[in-house]
Design a protein around this motif. Structure first.
Motif, PDB file in Angstrom:
ATOM      1  N   THR A 197       0.823  -1.202   0.000  1.00 33.02           N
ATOM      2  CA  THR A 197       0.000   0.000   0.000  1.00 33.02           C
ATOM      3  C   THR A 197       0.861   1.257   0.000  1.00 33.02           C
ATOM      4  OG1 THR A 197      -1.704  -1.176   1.233  1.00 33.02           O
ATOM      5  CG2 THR A 197      -1.826   1.224   1.217  1.00 33.02           C
ATOM      6  N   ASP A 198       1.924   1.258   0.798  1.00 37.31           N
ATOM      7  CA  ASP A 198       2.801   2.432   0.840  1.00 37.31           C
ATOM      8  C   ASP A 198       3.430   2.706  -0.521  1.00 37.31           C
ATOM      9  OD1 ASP A 198       2.251   2.781   3.503  1.00 37.31           O
ATOM     10  OD2 ASP A 198       4.059   1.771   4.219  1.00 37.31           O
ATOM     11  N   ASP A 199       3.820   1.646  -1.212  1.00 43.15           N
ATOM     12  CA  ASP A 199       4.424   1.830  -2.528  1.00 43.15           C
ATOM     13  C   ASP A 199       3.393   2.290  -3.558  1.00 43.15           C
ATOM     14  OD1 ASP A 199       6.989   1.261  -1.747  1.00 43.15           O
ATOM     15  OD2 ASP A 199       6.917  -0.848  -2.317  1.00 43.15           O
ATOM     16  N   LEU A 200       2.154   1.839  -3.422  1.00 47.51           N
ATOM     17  CA  LEU A 200       1.115   2.323  -4.329  1.00 47.51           C
ATOM     18  C   LEU A 200       0.877   3.817  -4.134  1.00 47.51           C
ATOM     19  CD1 LEU A 200      -1.477  -0.602  -4.152  1.00 47.51           C
ATOM     20  CD2 LEU A 200       0.029  -0.016  -6.065  1.00 47.51           C
ATOM     21  N   GLN A 201       0.987   4.279  -2.907  1.00 49.30           N
ATOM     22  CA  GLN A 201       0.892   5.715  -2.665  1.00 49.30           C
ATOM     23  C   GLN A 201       2.049   6.460  -3.328  1.00 49.30           C
ATOM     24  OE1 GLN A 201       0.376   6.706   1.478  1.00 49.30           O
ATOM     25  NE2 GLN A 201      -1.086   5.062   1.821  1.00 49.30           N
ATOM     26  N   LYS A 202       3.232   5.851  -3.328  1.00 47.93           N
ATOM     27  CA  LYS A 202       4.376   6.476  -3.990  1.00 47.93           C
ATOM     28  C   LYS A 202       4.165   6.535  -5.506  1.00 47.93           C
ATOM     29  CE  LYS A 202       7.768   5.068  -0.485  1.00 47.93           C
ATOM     30  NZ  LYS A 202       8.961   4.216  -0.199  1.00 47.93           N
ATOM     31  N   VAL A 203       3.524   5.511  -6.064  1.00 47.24           N
ATOM     32  CA  VAL A 203       3.202   5.538  -7.495  1.00 47.24           C
ATOM     33  C   VAL A 203       2.331   6.756  -7.800  1.00 47.24           C
ATOM     34  CG1 VAL A 203       1.933   4.365  -9.338  1.00 47.24           C
ATOM     35  CG2 VAL A 203       3.439   3.062  -7.836  1.00 47.24           C
ATOM     36  N   PHE A 204       1.330   6.969  -6.961  1.00 49.60           N
ATOM     37  CA  PHE A 204       0.470   8.142  -7.102  1.00 49.60           C
ATOM     38  C   PHE A 204       1.299   9.427  -7.075  1.00 49.60           C
ATOM     39  CE2 PHE A 204      -1.700  11.261  -4.167  1.00 49.60           C
ATOM     40  CZ  PHE A 204      -2.469  11.876  -5.139  1.00 49.60           C
ATOM     41  N   GLN A 205       2.251   9.512  -6.150  1.00 50.04           N
ATOM     42  CA  GLN A 205       3.094  10.701  -6.046  1.00 50.04           C
ATOM     43  C   GLN A 205       3.967  10.889  -7.284  1.00 50.04           C
ATOM     44  OE1 GLN A 205       4.584   9.642  -1.908  1.00 50.04           O
ATOM     45  NE2 GLN A 205       4.446  11.859  -1.715  1.00 50.04           N
ATOM     46  N   SER A 213       2.778   8.402 -16.007  1.00 49.17           N
ATOM     47  CA  SER A 213       1.977   7.320 -15.445  1.00 49.17           C
ATOM     48  C   SER A 213       2.815   6.053 -15.430  1.00 49.17           C
ATOM     49  CB  SER A 213       0.710   7.088 -16.280  1.00 49.17           C
ATOM     50  OG  SER A 213      -0.033   5.999 -15.765  1.00 49.17           O
ATOM     51  N   LEU A 214       2.765   5.340 -14.319  1.00 52.26           N
ATOM     52  CA  LEU A 214       3.473   4.067 -14.185  1.00 52.26           C
ATOM     53  C   LEU A 214       2.523   2.888 -14.326  1.00 52.26           C
ATOM     54  CD1 LEU A 214       5.908   4.883 -11.218  1.00 52.26           C
ATOM     55  CD2 LEU A 214       6.220   5.248 -13.677  1.00 52.26           C
ATOM     56  N   ALA A 215       1.319   3.138 -14.826  1.00 50.11           N
ATOM     57  CA  ALA A 215       0.338   2.069 -14.982  1.00 50.11           C
ATOM     58  C   ALA A 215       0.647   1.235 -16.220  1.00 50.11           C
ATOM     59  CB  ALA A 215      -1.065   2.663 -15.092  1.00 50.11           C
ATOM     60  N   TRP A 216       0.741  -0.088 -16.031  1.00 50.24           N
ATOM     61  CA  TRP A 216       0.951  -1.102 -17.075  1.00 50.24           C
ATOM     62  C   TRP A 216       2.375  -1.116 -17.644  1.00 50.24           C
ATOM     63  CZ3 TRP A 216      -3.765   1.873 -18.079  1.00 50.24           C
ATOM     64  CH2 TRP A 216      -4.901   1.266 -17.511  1.00 50.24           C
ATOM     65  N   SER A 220       7.831  -4.183 -13.407  1.00 56.43           N
ATOM     66  CA  SER A 220       7.836  -4.000 -11.953  1.00 56.43           C
ATOM     67  C   SER A 220       9.213  -3.631 -11.401  1.00 56.43           C
ATOM     68  CB  SER A 220       7.341  -5.276 -11.270  1.00 56.43           C
ATOM     69  OG  SER A 220       6.035  -5.602 -11.687  1.00 56.43           O
ATOM     70  N   ALA A 221      10.273  -4.246 -11.904  1.00 56.28           N
ATOM     71  CA  ALA A 221      11.614  -3.972 -11.375  1.00 56.28           C
ATOM     72  C   ALA A 221      11.999  -2.513 -11.566  1.00 56.28           C
ATOM     73  CB  ALA A 221      12.633  -4.889 -12.055  1.00 56.28           C
ATOM     74  N   ILE A 222      11.645  -1.937 -12.713  1.00 54.33           N
ATOM     75  CA  ILE A 222      11.963  -0.529 -12.956  1.00 54.33           C
ATOM     76  C   ILE A 222      11.081   0.369 -12.092  1.00 54.33           C
ATOM     77  CG2 ILE A 222      12.020   1.295 -14.708  1.00 54.33           C
ATOM     78  CD1 ILE A 222      12.602  -0.849 -16.799  1.00 54.33           C
ATOM     79  N   VAL A 223       9.821  -0.015 -11.919  1.00 59.07           N
ATOM     80  CA  VAL A 223       8.935   0.755 -11.037  1.00 59.07           C
ATOM     81  C   VAL A 223       9.512   0.819  -9.629  1.00 59.07           C
ATOM     82  CG1 VAL A 223       6.680   0.788  -9.903  1.00 59.07           C
ATOM     83  CG2 VAL A 223       6.839   0.316 -12.356  1.00 59.07           C
ATOM     84  N   GLU A 224       9.957  -0.313  -9.113  1.00 59.13           N
ATOM     85  CA  GLU A 224      10.510  -0.344  -7.756  1.00 59.13           C
ATOM     86  C   GLU A 224      11.746   0.548  -7.650  1.00 59.13           C
ATOM     87  OE1 GLU A 224      11.135  -4.441  -6.943  1.00 59.13           O
ATOM     88  OE2 GLU A 224       8.992  -4.921  -6.778  1.00 59.13           O
ATOM     89  N   GLU A 225      12.559   0.549  -8.692  1.00 62.22           N
ATOM     90  CA  GLU A 225      13.739   1.405  -8.677  1.00 62.22           C
ATOM     91  C   GLU A 225      13.342   2.880  -8.680  1.00 62.22           C
ATOM     92  OE1 GLU A 225      17.944   1.917 -11.185  1.00 62.22           O
ATOM     93  OE2 GLU A 225      16.448   0.413 -11.790  1.00 62.22           O
ATOM     94  N   SER A 236      14.795  10.861 -13.362  1.00 60.55           N
ATOM     95  CA  SER A 236      15.147  11.121 -14.763  1.00 60.55           C
ATOM     96  C   SER A 236      16.303  10.225 -15.205  1.00 60.55           C
ATOM     97  CB  SER A 236      15.512  12.595 -14.950  1.00 60.55           C
ATOM     98  OG  SER A 236      14.392  13.428 -14.768  1.00 60.55           O
ATOM     99  N   VAL A 237      17.279  10.057 -14.321  1.00 62.46           N
ATOM    100  CA  VAL A 237      18.418   9.200 -14.642  1.00 62.46           C
ATOM    101  C   VAL A 237      17.963   7.771 -14.867  1.00 62.46           C
ATOM    102  CG1 VAL A 237      20.596   8.274 -13.771  1.00 62.46           C
ATOM    103  CG2 VAL A 237      20.017  10.683 -13.376  1.00 62.46           C
ATOM    104  N   ILE A 238      17.067   7.292 -14.028  1.00 64.99           N
ATOM    105  CA  ILE A 238      16.581   5.915 -14.151  1.00 64.99           C
ATOM    106  C   ILE A 238      15.781   5.741 -15.436  1.00 64.99           C
ATOM    107  CG2 ILE A 238      15.089   4.178 -13.083  1.00 64.99           C
ATOM    108  CD1 ILE A 238      15.791   5.479 -10.364  1.00 64.99           C
ATOM    109  N   PHE A 239      14.960   6.716 -15.768  1.00 56.48           N
ATOM    110  CA  PHE A 239      14.190   6.635 -17.008  1.00 56.48           C
ATOM    111  C   PHE A 239      15.112   6.475 -18.220  1.00 56.48           C
ATOM    112  CE2 PHE A 239      10.466   8.860 -14.884  1.00 56.48           C
ATOM    113  CZ  PHE A 239       9.586   7.811 -15.057  1.00 56.48           C
TER     114      PHE A 239
END
Length: 407
Positions: A197-205, A213-216, A220-225, A236-239
């Motif tokens: 749940t905490d990470d889903l809130q971070k996705v929103f942020q 948007s990080l939907a779909w 997952s590994a890049i999202v977590e990073e 920006s660097v990670i993207f």
């Protein structure tokens, strides 16, 4: 949990049997068995089953307690009416009324002979209605359990009475809970289902702060990073470091876009991902900005049927109905909207070169070509949010078409 009279029930559940093995559903007695062909581990992906059963059991216990109390009061009334020497304030008791009192006074408060109306309520409790957008209770726990694909099998804490009822409806119970699990998974995009749940809130942020948007997509590994990065610049660097992989993930997600009217927009976005792989970030960002503009301001506006001078603002605000401090009270549809489109309002904010947010901005992209509105990271952000917008509206329209065909 409240009973039918509105008062809180003080009943507690029976203690867990001492020989329960953690992670395996244990029946309350020998009569409770899984239906033939149903493995107990079929329920391994079901979340909150224990809590749902506990609440249902509390409701049944409360209603039984209320019926006992009501029966006692009726018994007393019946005894009083039956005594010849009791002075009644009315000349006589109507025979039909007396018969009704007698019938009610004979209520047997054991589950097998419950009133059919009450039994129907219990059955309705077991058939959890997941399509009603008011499933509020402890959203944090719901999302935390639903977002994980590996959920330990709960120890079913059925009360004796509830166990008897569900013993006759166990296949329906399993089917309903499976349906609930699938409904939750449909709300959360596939690449985000392992997040807490905490990470889903971070996705929103991140969606809101970056104008993306990080939907779909991405995976997952890049999202977590991305969620571990400190700010927009770090993300920006990670993207950019994962540009090719993100382009692949977007293409894979776009394969699910099937509505005929969206074919050209899908092709434009796939051209944008091809440009990203070649390092042509400017053309990719320009194309994605054009696509997201059309999807949000034309397709979504038409689908949501907003009208008037503020219709575009209404469309963008539709996807940001909750704030971070309101997360605990949000409904599941609210969560779906911010996970997909919390960045829509951001990208249409007023923009000036060197002013405002450092997020991707559609207005800056369209009106300040060559300025600071463009960057490799913003190109990736723009394709991600354009793809999410297109996939959302495509899924919504495709779903309506299926319903129309079925009708």
């Amino acid at each position: 949990m409240t009973d039918s009279s509105g008062a809180e029930s003080e009943d507690v559940q029976p203690e867990q049997p001492a020989d329960c093995t953690e992670g395996t559903p244990t029946p309350q007695d020998e009569s409770f068995r899984w239906a033939p062909g149903v493995d107990s581990f079929d329920v391994a992906d079901l979340m909150s089953a224990r809590e749902t059963a506990r609440r249902a059991s509390e409701q049944i216990t409360g209603q039984l307690q209320y019926l006992n109390s009501f029966k006692n009061r009726l018994d007393e009334l019946f005894v009083g009416l039956a005594k010849a020497r009791v002075h009644l304030p009315i000349p006589a008791v109507d025979p039909a009324l007396l018969k009704q009192v007698r019938d009610v006074a004979r209520i047997k408060v054991d589950v097998p002979t419950l009133d059919p109306g009450l039994l129907k309520q219990v059955q309705d409790i077991a058939r959890i209605k997941v399509d009603v957008p008011v499933w509020h209770a402890s959203l944090a726990k719901q999302m935390q359990e639903a977002a994980r694909t590996k959920v330990q099998v709960p120890d079913f804490d059925f009360g004796v009475d509830l166990g008897r009822i569900l013993a006759d409806n166990r296949s329906r119970w399993l089917e309903a809970m499976r349906g609930f699990a699938e409904a939750i998974k449909r709300v959360i995009p596939e690449n985000l289902q392992d997040l807490s749940t905490d990470d889903l809130q971070k996705v929103f942020q991140v969606n809101n702060e970056d104008g993306t948007s990080l939907a779909w997509a991405p995976r997952s590994a890049i999202v977590e990073e991305l969620l571990q990065a400190d700010d927009v610049e770090a993300r920006s660097v990670i993207f950019v470091e994962n540009a090719a992989a993100i382009a692949d993930d977007i293409d894979a997600s776009l394969a699910t876009v099937t509505v005929a009217d969206h074919g050209e927009l899908r092709s434009m976005l796939m051209e944008a991902t091809a440009a990203i792989r070649q390092g042509l970030y400017g053309p990719a960002q320009a194309a994605a900005a054009a696509v997201v503009d059309v999807v949000v301001n034309v397709h979504m506006l038409s689908y949501l049927e907003y009208s008037g001078g503020q219709s575009k603002n209404q469309t963008r605000s539709h996807f940001q109905p909750i704030k971070l401090d309101e997360w605990e009270d949000a409904t599941l549809p609210d969560v779906e909207l911010v996970l997909v489109g919390a960045g829509f309002a951001t990208i249409f904010e007023r923009w000036g070169d060197g002013l405002g947010r450092t997020a991707f901005n559609r207005n800056g992209t369209a009106h300040a070509a060559g300025g600071h509105a463009y960057s490799p990271a913003h190109a990736i952000r723009s394709v991600l949010i354009a793809h999410a917008a297109l996939r959302w509206i495509d899924g919504a329209i495709a779903g309506e078409q299926l319903l129309d065909d079925a009708a």
